[in-house]
Design a protein around this motif. Structure first.
Motif, PDB file in Angstrom:
ATOM      1  N   ARG A  97      35.180 -41.370 -69.598  1.00  0.00           N
ATOM      2  CA  ARG A  97      36.553 -41.762 -69.632  1.00  0.00           C
ATOM      3  C   ARG A  97      37.338 -40.812 -68.310  1.00  0.00           C
ATOM      4  N   LEU A  98      36.734 -39.574 -68.842  1.00  0.00           N
ATOM      5  CA  LEU A  98      37.593 -38.294 -67.388  1.00  0.00           C
ATOM      6  C   LEU A  98      36.541 -38.536 -66.273  1.00  0.00           C
ATOM      7  N   VAL A  99      35.172 -38.568 -66.273  1.00  0.00           N
ATOM      8  CA  VAL A  99      34.949 -38.803 -65.208  1.00  0.00           C
ATOM      9  C   VAL A  99      34.839 -40.129 -64.059  1.00  0.00           C
ATOM     10  N   ASP A 100      35.052 -41.431 -65.108  1.00  0.00           N
ATOM     11  CA  ASP A 100      35.508 -42.175 -64.749  1.00  0.00           C
ATOM     12  C   ASP A 100      36.516 -42.382 -63.850  1.00  0.00           C
ATOM     13  N   GLY A 101      37.819 -41.638 -64.244  1.00  0.00           N
ATOM     14  CA  GLY A 101      38.758 -41.029 -63.403  1.00  0.00           C
ATOM     15  C   GLY A 101      38.479 -40.410 -61.808  1.00  0.00           C
ATOM     16  N   LEU A 102      37.434 -40.095 -62.420  1.00  0.00           N
ATOM     17  CA  LEU A 102      37.886 -38.662 -60.931  1.00  0.00           C
ATOM     18  C   LEU A 102      36.832 -39.696 -60.090  1.00  0.00           C
ATOM     19  N   ALA A 294      23.993 -44.243 -65.484  1.00  0.00           N
ATOM     20  CA  ALA A 294      23.748 -43.477 -63.919  1.00  0.00           C
ATOM     21  C   ALA A 294      24.376 -43.194 -62.857  1.00  0.00           C
ATOM     22  N   ARG A 295      25.433 -42.526 -61.943  1.00  0.00           N
ATOM     23  CA  ARG A 295      26.314 -42.712 -60.926  1.00  0.00           C
ATOM     24  C   ARG A 295      26.100 -41.861 -60.215  1.00  0.00           C
ATOM     25  N   ALA A 296      25.916 -42.417 -58.929  1.00  0.00           N
ATOM     26  CA  ALA A 296      25.899 -41.900 -57.466  1.00  0.00           C
ATOM     27  C   ALA A 296      27.314 -40.722 -57.701  1.00  0.00           C
ATOM     28  N   ILE A 297      27.761 -39.475 -57.128  1.00  0.00           N
ATOM     29  CA  ILE A 297      29.119 -39.085 -57.106  1.00  0.00           C
ATOM     30  C   ILE A 297      29.835 -37.994 -55.694  1.00  0.00           C
ATOM     31  N   ILE A 305      41.173 -34.080 -53.917  1.00  0.00           N
ATOM     32  CA  ILE A 305      40.754 -33.820 -54.934  1.00  0.00           C
ATOM     33  C   ILE A 305      39.634 -32.599 -54.473  1.00  0.00           C
ATOM     34  N   ASP A 306      39.704 -32.127 -55.252  1.00  0.00           N
ATOM     35  CA  ASP A 306      38.253 -30.869 -55.264  1.00  0.00           C
ATOM     36  C   ASP A 306      37.668 -32.162 -56.592  1.00  0.00           C
ATOM     37  N   ARG A 307      37.212 -32.851 -55.997  1.00  0.00           N
ATOM     38  CA  ARG A 307      35.385 -33.857 -57.036  1.00  0.00           C
ATOM     39  C   ARG A 307      34.952 -33.312 -57.774  1.00  0.00           C
ATOM     40  N   MET A 308      33.808 -32.965 -57.188  1.00  0.00           N
ATOM     41  CA  MET A 308      33.140 -32.409 -58.198  1.00  0.00           C
ATOM     42  C   MET A 308      33.255 -30.608 -59.244  1.00  0.00           C
ATOM     43  N   ARG A 309      34.678 -29.773 -57.987  1.00  0.00           N
ATOM     44  CA  ARG A 309      35.093 -29.087 -59.226  1.00  0.00           C
ATOM     45  C   ARG A 309      36.504 -29.409 -60.500  1.00  0.00           C
ATOM     46  N   TRP A 310      36.731 -30.840 -60.597  1.00  0.00           N
ATOM     47  CA  TRP A 310      37.212 -31.162 -61.531  1.00  0.00           C
ATOM     48  C   TRP A 310      35.675 -31.759 -62.479  1.00  0.00           C
ATOM     49  N   ILE A 311      35.301 -32.140 -61.723  1.00  0.00           N
ATOM     50  CA  ILE A 311      34.540 -32.976 -62.862  1.00  0.00           C
ATOM     51  C   ILE A 311      33.389 -32.177 -63.211  1.00  0.00           C
ATOM     52  N   LEU A 312      32.974 -30.861 -62.766  1.00  0.00           N
ATOM     53  CA  LEU A 312      32.206 -29.932 -63.369  1.00  0.00           C
ATOM     54  C   LEU A 312      33.526 -28.880 -64.448  1.00  0.00           C
TER      55      LEU A 312
END
Length: 472
Positions: A97-102, A294-297, A305-312
């Motif tokens: 759910r977190l990654v879906d939102g980001l 899988a999904r490409a990000i 937003i700093d998308r990758m930093r938030w996903i990490l």
């Protein structure tokens, strides 16, 4: 008249420099989100207006306005359209759910993801895929060296073009200069359609020198994809006779997520050339080919937003048993460091594997400056042996993997255009974990005592290098 010009030009120049420096300082105040970086830039601009203003224009602007491009019809709300085998996966856990939102793409089921170690495994598979292409080849690389390996890729691309295959090649405008002469002449001589991302010989046409396309993508016939950390360079063939061998991991992918890789390439190509890549040659109907969700990000400095930093951060916060991090450059900011320390304190086993010597000694110094904080809270840090390992991987528990082009440093997380692949499959994660454990077993553990016993001059050197980490 000349006397008036000679008399007034120093005043006019001083006034111009003053106006420019005030405008740039105001821009920093309004748009720089990091307070420490904002203070540093404002101080540099006001105390040294000429040098500070030039430095900020070249290296300080870390957000750009990039026109949103959606290349494929049927895309809704920024998410890729569905097709056979490509329906969004039904995942319902906190991390999903977190990654879906980001993320901008949905996780899709039915993919096969195969790790390829070093150039010895990756390059033959990539060239074979190009040689088997029937409709289209899309290739993007940060570095595309003009060496024997690079020319082998050019020859394969030319063979594809002569068969009538649609070929497009995108090379970063700065990354191309890692070899001289660049690969451009070879591409042009072979009549291969290519472009250079954010490239110009004129500075005013390339104002974002610091913001680069670090993505590595190959998509063949819209059905087979490759992505990961490997550039096109003979240095990645570690068993060959090269002066500076580089180890890495790339991934061969089939299944619906390949359409997301293609869309990332197509968006970059359209931004660069204004040509839209669409239709069945680039986006064929997809079928399921494996068990991986899988999904490409994609991420970049044009986002709000700093998308990758938030996903990490999401991956760290949702870990319950184990986190494994493999990265060539480890310069996390305070938020990520705090998240790792808190996860370790709640009992998550955290292994961080970094090279003992990377290809950038100044970065190595900066990395060592704050490792004691992580060690104090129970994180385990390992120094990997030579050859330099450029691979990037994060594993959470036995369920989640993040691989691709992003490093754990400010350049990747805030300045570069990056592409990562989120994977959910216990079998794949176990296989990646086996690769990680193999690397860890060959590494040496770093102790808190070793970090603290560094001589004062070394600790000062590392601390000074750390001050420059936002720019490394």
């Amino acid at each position: 008249m000349l006397e008036l010009v000679a008399f007034y030009w120093p005043f006019a120049t001083t006034l111009l420099v003053l106006v420019v420096s005030v405008v740039l300082a105001a821009s920093v105040i309004l748009y720089k989100r990091n307070e420490s970086a904002a203070i540093a830039w404002v101080g540099l601009i006001l105390l040294s207006p000429v040098i500070g203003s030039i430095a900020y224009l070249l290296f300080g602007i870390n957000r750009i306005r990039r026109r949103a491009v959606r290349t494929r019809a049927g895309r809704l709300d920024g998410r890729v359209g569905t097709h056979p085998g490509g329906a969004p996966a039904a995942l319902d856990d906190p991390l999903a759910r977190l990654v879906d939102g980001l993320a901008t793409q949905p996780a899709v089921a039915g993919n096969h993801v195969e790790p390829l170690r070093n150039g010895e495994e990756a390059y033959p598979a990539m060239i074979a895929a190009i040689d088997g292409a029937e409709r289209s080849v899309a290739l993007s690389s940060y570095i595309f060296k003009n060496d024997a390996l690079g020319r082998a890729f050019v020859a394969a691309l030319e063979r594809a073009r002569l068969r009538g295959v649609e070929v497009r090649v995108l090379v970063d405008g700065v990354g191309q200069i890692y070899s001289f002469p660049t690969i451009v002449a070879a591409l042009r001589q072979s009549d291969i359609p290519f472009a250079r991302y954010m490239h110009s010989f004129w500075p005013w046409r390339m104002p974002y020198l610091n913001l680069r396309n670090h993505r590595k993508v190959l998509v063949v016939d819209g059905q087979t994809g490759f992505t990961g950390g490997i550039n096109i360079s003979a240095n990645n063939q570690v068993r060959s006779d090269v002066s500076r061998p580089v180890r890495d991991i790339h991934f061969r992918i089939t299944g619906p997520v390949v359409a997301q890789l293609m869309e990332v390439f197509a968006d970059d190509w359209t931004v660069t050339t204004r040509e839209v890549l669409d239709g069945p040659d680039w986006y064929p109907e997809m079928i399921a080919s494996g068990p991986v969700v899988a999904r490409a990000i994609p991420s970049g400095p044009h986002e709000h937003i700093d998308r990758m930093r938030w996903i990490l951060h999401a991956g760290i916060s949702e870990a319950r048993a184990r986190i494994a991090i493999l990265t060539p450059y480890f310069l996390p900011d305070e938020i990520l460091v705090s998240a790792l320390r808190l996860a370790a304190r709640k009992g998550v086993a955290i292994d961080i594997l970094i090279p003992e010597r990377s290809n950038l000694f100044f970065v190595d110094w900066a990395v060592r400056a704050r490792l004691d904080e992580l060690l104090m809270d129970g994180c385990r840090v390992w120094f990997g042996p030579a050859p330099f390992n450029h691979a990037k991987m994060m594993l959470v528990d036995r369920d989640w993997a993040l691989v691709g082009s992003s490093n754990w440093d400010p350049r990747s997380l805030r300045l570069n255009f990056e592409l990562n692949l989120e994977c959910r499959d216990a079998g794949l994660v176990d296989r990646l974990d086996a690769l990680f454990v193999r690397e860890r077993d060959a590494a040496r553990p770093l102790s808190l005592e070793e970090v603290r016993q560094r001589p004062l001059v070394i600790r000062l050197r590392d601390g000074v290098a750390r001050l420059f980490s936002p720019y490394l």
